[in-house]
Design a protein around this motif. Structure first.
Motif, mmCIF file in Angstrom:
data_model
loop_
_atom_site.group_PDB
_atom_site.id
_atom_site.type_symbol
_atom_site.label_atom_id
_atom_site.label_comp_id
_atom_site.label_asym_id
_atom_site.label_seq_id
_atom_site.Cartn_x
_atom_site.Cartn_y
_atom_site.Cartn_z
ATOM 1 N N TYR A 230 0.730 3.820 -3.020
ATOM 2 C CA TYR A 230 0.247 5.169 -2.731
ATOM 3 C C TYR A 230 1.238 6.209 -3.243
ATOM 4 C CZ TYR A 230 -1.349 9.259 -0.159
ATOM 5 O OH TYR A 230 -1.792 10.517 0.171
ATOM 6 N N LEU B 20 -5.836 0.655 11.894
ATOM 7 C CA LEU B 20 -4.644 1.265 11.314
ATOM 8 C C LEU B 20 -4.067 2.329 12.229
ATOM 9 C CD1 LEU B 20 -5.740 1.619 7.582
ATOM 10 C CD2 LEU B 20 -4.053 0.021 8.511
ATOM 11 N N ALA C 136 0.813 -1.216 0.000
ATOM 12 C CA ALA C 136 0.000 0.000 0.000
ATOM 13 C C ALA C 136 0.852 1.274 0.000
ATOM 14 C CB ALA C 136 -0.968 -0.017 1.191
ATOM 15 N N PRO C 137 1.842 1.371 0.884
ATOM 16 C CA PRO C 137 2.665 2.589 0.821
ATOM 17 C C PRO C 137 3.376 2.748 -0.513
ATOM 18 C CG PRO C 137 2.996 1.466 2.909
ATOM 19 C CD PRO C 137 2.168 0.557 2.068
ATOM 20 N N VAL D 271 1.234 8.795 7.099
ATOM 21 C CA VAL D 271 0.821 8.611 5.705
ATOM 22 C C VAL D 271 1.031 7.159 5.290
ATOM 23 C CG1 VAL D 271 1.425 9.165 3.317
ATOM 24 C CG2 VAL D 271 1.169 10.997 4.988
ATOM 25 N N ASP D 272 2.198 6.620 5.595
ATOM 26 C CA ASP D 272 2.490 5.245 5.205
ATOM 27 C C ASP D 272 1.544 4.242 5.870
ATOM 28 O OD1 ASP D 272 4.520 5.853 3.504
ATOM 29 O OD2 ASP D 272 6.147 5.436 4.909
ATOM 30 N N HIS D 273 1.240 4.465 7.147
ATOM 31 C CA HIS D 273 0.535 3.429 7.899
ATOM 32 C C HIS D 273 -0.971 3.604 7.931
ATOM 33 C CE1 HIS D 273 4.569 2.472 8.998
ATOM 34 N NE2 HIS D 273 4.231 1.557 9.885
ATOM 35 N N VAL E 48 -2.940 6.506 5.791
ATOM 36 C CA VAL E 48 -3.498 7.010 4.537
ATOM 37 C C VAL E 48 -3.277 6.017 3.394
ATOM 38 C CG1 VAL E 48 -3.458 8.884 2.866
ATOM 39 C CG2 VAL E 48 -3.120 9.375 5.286
ATOM 40 N N ALA E 49 -2.054 5.519 3.294
ATOM 41 C CA ALA E 49 -1.744 4.632 2.172
ATOM 42 C C ALA E 49 -2.589 3.358 2.173
ATOM 43 C CB ALA E 49 -0.251 4.298 2.157
ATOM 44 N N PRO E 50 -2.683 2.647 3.288
ATOM 45 C CA PRO E 50 -3.547 1.459 3.277
ATOM 46 C C PRO E 50 -4.994 1.793 2.950
ATOM 47 C CG PRO E 50 -2.089 1.396 5.173
ATOM 48 C CD PRO E 50 -1.917 2.744 4.546
ATOM 49 N N GLU F 192 5.076 11.476 7.746
ATOM 50 C CA GLU F 192 5.343 10.437 6.758
ATOM 51 C C GLU F 192 4.937 9.059 7.273
ATOM 52 O OE1 GLU F 192 6.586 11.135 3.455
ATOM 53 O OE2 GLU F 192 5.752 12.950 4.353
#
Lengths: 187, 187
Positions: free
Chosen positions: A160, B177, A156-157, B151-153, B155-157, B148
DNA sequence: CTGCCTAAGGCAAAGAGTTTGCGTTTGGTG
DNA sequence: CACCAAACGCAAACTCTTTGCCTTAGGCAG
């Protein structure tokens, strides 16, 4: 509409193959943006209406072709340990997907895809590859995460950032993500 | 081509506003798929060539409009603690983005966007909201992650699943999450 | 093996959207 | 105030898309 239940053999299959081949040829010759349905039809030796009837429009056709090219053609490499397997896979994934053509394929796959079926297929490809890696690790007796966790923390990261922030992506970032999901010591 | 350096005032601005308004009206009246450039032009009181020259094609215009609608109109709520702020934000984010219209906006923003500028803007919106939440937490003396990481953990998923696997998403997943990034105890 | 039945493709005309040249309007600027 | 260039309108030319009708050719039952 895509991956339709076409008659499996004979003319239908020939048309599908020839249209897909025409798309691949023309993309590499003229670039993706120069494609039009009539152009593809001419190269494939069919009439435009055939393409419109089977695929609906150019985007869905491109989506179909893109998904095929996103399908992994080989099982992930075996490097003897989960952490190296996953790292190598993530690096290769990032490398392929973040290239201009990789991004174009992802976008095409997402775009011409009213029902989300093609996007789901892409995701399943990645999940399948990860499953192979994790299963192998389990057979070695390693302590593994499950597929969903790896998808959330690695795939996912990567995806994204590929889609929303194409800058500043490198192999080190992929490695960091893998470390994050396995634990810094490789668990 | 989008967010172009148009003359800031006068006719250009009026045309832009009127075209954007026409898109929003027509989307809600006829649905997104029924839109065509000539239709939008007529409603906006301009000629099609104006739209083609300013935006290039319908997708880029829709991308422009979509990004505007994805811009948060309000700062994230303050619930007194980082974990509740972030959880509430993530739940709302998921709720808005995973709705059919939310997904359509994301797809539009991504699609009609040759240079990736609009996608970057979307990502910046989310990062900005998270930054507000984290800054507030820091001012409270809470121990925070950086943007960051969130975002990775988070937003991205969320975004990955919205785009690639729209099924089985719910608020509980968003909460999980957030717990994952802050630590189960809220840190 | 033969003959239906229907999905799929070809063809061509009608319809719709897109592109472009040219003249005009209109903000911005010295 | 006068000039310049960006932006727009208009309309014709062009390309793509859609559609009706006919033909082809897999698949299947007899």
């Amino acid at each position: 509409m895509s991956r339709q239940m076409v008659r499996p053999g004979g003319r239908s299959a020939r048309v599908q193959a020839s249209v897909h081949a025409a798309v691949r040829e023309l993309v590499s010759e003229l670039g993706r943006d120069a494609l039009t349905v009539p152009l593809v039809a001419q190269r494939a030796g069919v009439t435009p209406s055939t393409i419109y009837r089977r695929w609906g429009d150019l985007r869905e056709l491109l989506s179909d072709v893109a998904v095929e090219r996103l399908r992994p053609d080989t099982a992930p490499g075996d490097h003897g340990a989960l952490s190296s397997d996953l790292t190598a896979w993530a690096e290769q994934f990032l490398d392929e997907m973040s290239s201009p053509t990789g991004r174009a394929h992802i976008r095409d796959a997402l775009l011409g895809d009213p029902d989300g079926g093609n996007a789901g297929r892409c995701s399943a490809y990645a999940a399948g590859q990860i499953d192979v890696i994790l299963t192998r690790a389990t057979e070695r007796g390693e302590n593994t995460s499950d597929v969903e966790t790896v998808v959330d923390h690695v795939v996912a990261p990567l995806m994204y950032r590929i889609l929303f922030r194409p800058d500043g992506l490198d192999a080190a970032y992929a490695r960091r993500l893998v470390e994050g999901v396995l634990g810094p010591a490789g668990r």
